[in-house]
Design an enzyme around this catalytic site. Sequence first.
Site, short mmCIF file in Angstrom:
data_model
loop_
_atom_site.label_atom_id
_atom_site.label_comp_id
_atom_site.label_asym_id
_atom_site.label_seq_id
_atom_site.Cartn_x
_atom_site.Cartn_y
_atom_site.Cartn_z
N ASP A 137 0.83 -1.22 0.00
CA ASP A 137 0.00 0.00 0.00
C ASP A 137 0.86 1.27 0.00
OD1 ASP A 137 0.95 0.02 2.56
OD2 ASP A 137 -1.01 0.15 3.54
N ASP A 170 7.88 5.47 20.86
CA ASP A 170 8.02 6.91 21.00
C ASP A 170 6.93 7.37 21.96
OD1 ASP A 170 8.67 9.65 20.27
OD2 ASP A 170 9.39 8.83 18.38
N ASP A 202 9.44 12.24 23.41
CA ASP A 202 9.30 13.31 22.44
C ASP A 202 9.08 14.68 23.09
OD1 ASP A 202 8.65 13.99 19.52
OD2 ASP A 202 6.88 14.76 20.53
N GLU A 251 14.25 13.63 24.36
CA GLU A 251 14.54 14.67 23.36
C GLU A 251 14.63 15.97 24.16
OE1 GLU A 251 12.94 16.44 19.08
OE2 GLU A 251 11.49 15.91 20.60
N ASP A 300 13.99 14.23 11.98
CA ASP A 300 13.72 15.68 11.97
C ASP A 300 14.83 16.47 11.31
OD1 ASP A 300 11.34 15.45 13.40
OD2 ASP A 300 12.37 15.56 15.34
C1 GLC Z 1 9.58 16.03 18.06
C2 GLC Z 1 9.55 15.01 16.94
C3 GLC Z 1 9.04 15.68 15.69
C4 GLC Z 1 7.65 16.17 15.96
C5 GLC Z 1 7.58 17.05 17.21
C6 GLC Z 1 6.18 17.19 17.68
O1 GLC Z 1 10.47 17.04 17.83
O2 GLC Z 1 10.81 14.43 16.79
O3 GLC Z 1 9.07 14.85 14.58
O4 GLC Z 1 7.19 16.92 14.86
O5 GLC Z 1 8.30 16.50 18.29
O6 GLC Z 1 5.71 15.99 18.24
CA CA Z 2 1.99 -1.25 4.23
#
Ligand code: GLC
Ligand code: CA
Length: 554
Positions: free
Chosen positions: A25, A98, A199, A256, A329
Amino acid sequence: MIKKWWHDKVAYQIYPKSFYDSNGDGIGDIPGIISKLDYLQDLGVDIVWLSPCYRSPLADQGYDISDYYNIDPRFGTMEDMERLITEAKKRNMYILMDLVVNHCSDEHEWFRKACEDPDGKYGNFFYLRDKKDGELPTNWRSYFGGPVWEGLPGTDKQYLHVFHKKQPDLNWENPELREEVYKNINWWLDKGLGGFRIDAIINIKKALPFRNYAPDRDDGLCSIHAMLQEAKGIGEFLGEMRDRTFKKYDAFAVGEVFNEKPEEIPDFIGDNGYFSSMFDFNETIFGKSQKGWYDAQPVTPDDYKKCCFESQAKVGDIGFLSNIIENHDEPRGVSHYIPEGDCCEESKKMLAALNFMLRGLPFIYQGQELGMENVPFTSIEEVDDISSHDEYKVALEAGLSPEEALKAVSEFSRDNARTPMQWSDEANAGFTTGTPWLRVNPNYTSINAEEQMKDPKSVWNFYKKLISLRKNPAYKETVVYGALEPVWEERHNLMAYYRKGDKTLLVVGNYQREAQEIVLPGGHRKVLLNNYGDVAEDNGRIRLYGYQVLILEM
Ligand code: GLC
Ligand code: CA
């Protein structure tokens, strides 16, 4: 420093949407990941972090979760997830999910209930303020552009979102919300996860009461950082979360974290830190400007070295940083940190070794082990990522031409890292039999896993050697725990450091195209790794070839 189970491991980040599509897909999925576990094991990976695959409208590619207890059908089912955890365990591998709890999706049931009854229980799960004509509660600019306030549908209130408007911020001041978060974390840990990548966590503590800060662009808004700098007391939330969740399971948690102050490092990643580890973003943020991507300065080899050594010195043996050259990112590390025109097999391997041998936990982002590169975007229409579209607009507003704006965005676009993994030189890089959700980088015919695995001199095999060195019983103690000592720090385009444990290793990279010489009066015992076929050595003098990297046992 107390030794932990994860210290000697090697971690790998998977961006599920772009890793491997099992059902044609065009979207990568969990069965696809399961089918590639042997590939990861062959490379030597122990810990696998999956970017979000919970149920989500994918407004920010899964970083907008509408159900924390379910898998998005596009990625598979809960049974698939459980099978992934089991299959990973069989291979002595750990799965990290995550943890996205600064915000949820506006399609989460909590948010729907908040719209129905803003003064009820779920209204207090968010930051709601009354609407006032022509006036916003604060002048903060969201990370993805525009004000952080949006009308709460069907009500006379508005809600706060520091990211996209489809990502309403959760109110961590509310103990009921925090309980929900802890319950969810423990539910997942009970399923056998190894832990979480956490995150955007520095955003959970807001400076209260809300107020305006000095505008920093013509839009009259200010960066979220102005507010975050004044927010005090995040440690209470983070300490509580650790005690109620990760600690009980001895789980691995990597944060993060941005903008931490040196004196806070022990709190964050010391023996009883809020997290096991946190990413080192010192190199990543270098050269970035408040004005936007278009105003960023390039990172020179000397800048790169300085950033790495600064982080190493700041953390010392307090704890373990998680070292990266890229993630979902960021642009591809080889395109970002290697001077323009010099990106080649040798320079890619050099960057790999310099980063991998730093003290801390190495994280490889999918495709990094192949030396995957940035994408040659020819139009903004080819870009999917929401932040790239905002930055494009910002660049145009600043007076750049469409071509210049596209160039600026191309250098930093998050989509550089999000194109499908390059498995082979078959159609769509062997990622899918259907139409990939994001165009494959056209260079897949020359950069792909299948060919590199066969070629002993490939970037892939170089990564494999770096990983085996970290695991080699003779060197492990030094590679994992040895102190890092920079050497010849002032030399231009040369990055070198000792790792000193029960052995002494010298890691030295000639970060330029021209040769340069180093002198080792005491000589060395053994060449452990070399990205060239030989070492041009004469009586303790080594003439390093362009972008040569050596790991020597002294
Ligand atoms: C963190 C993630 C990023 C996302 C942001 C909001 O920085 O790595 O990809 O857009 O948080 O969740
Ligand atoms: Ca798939």
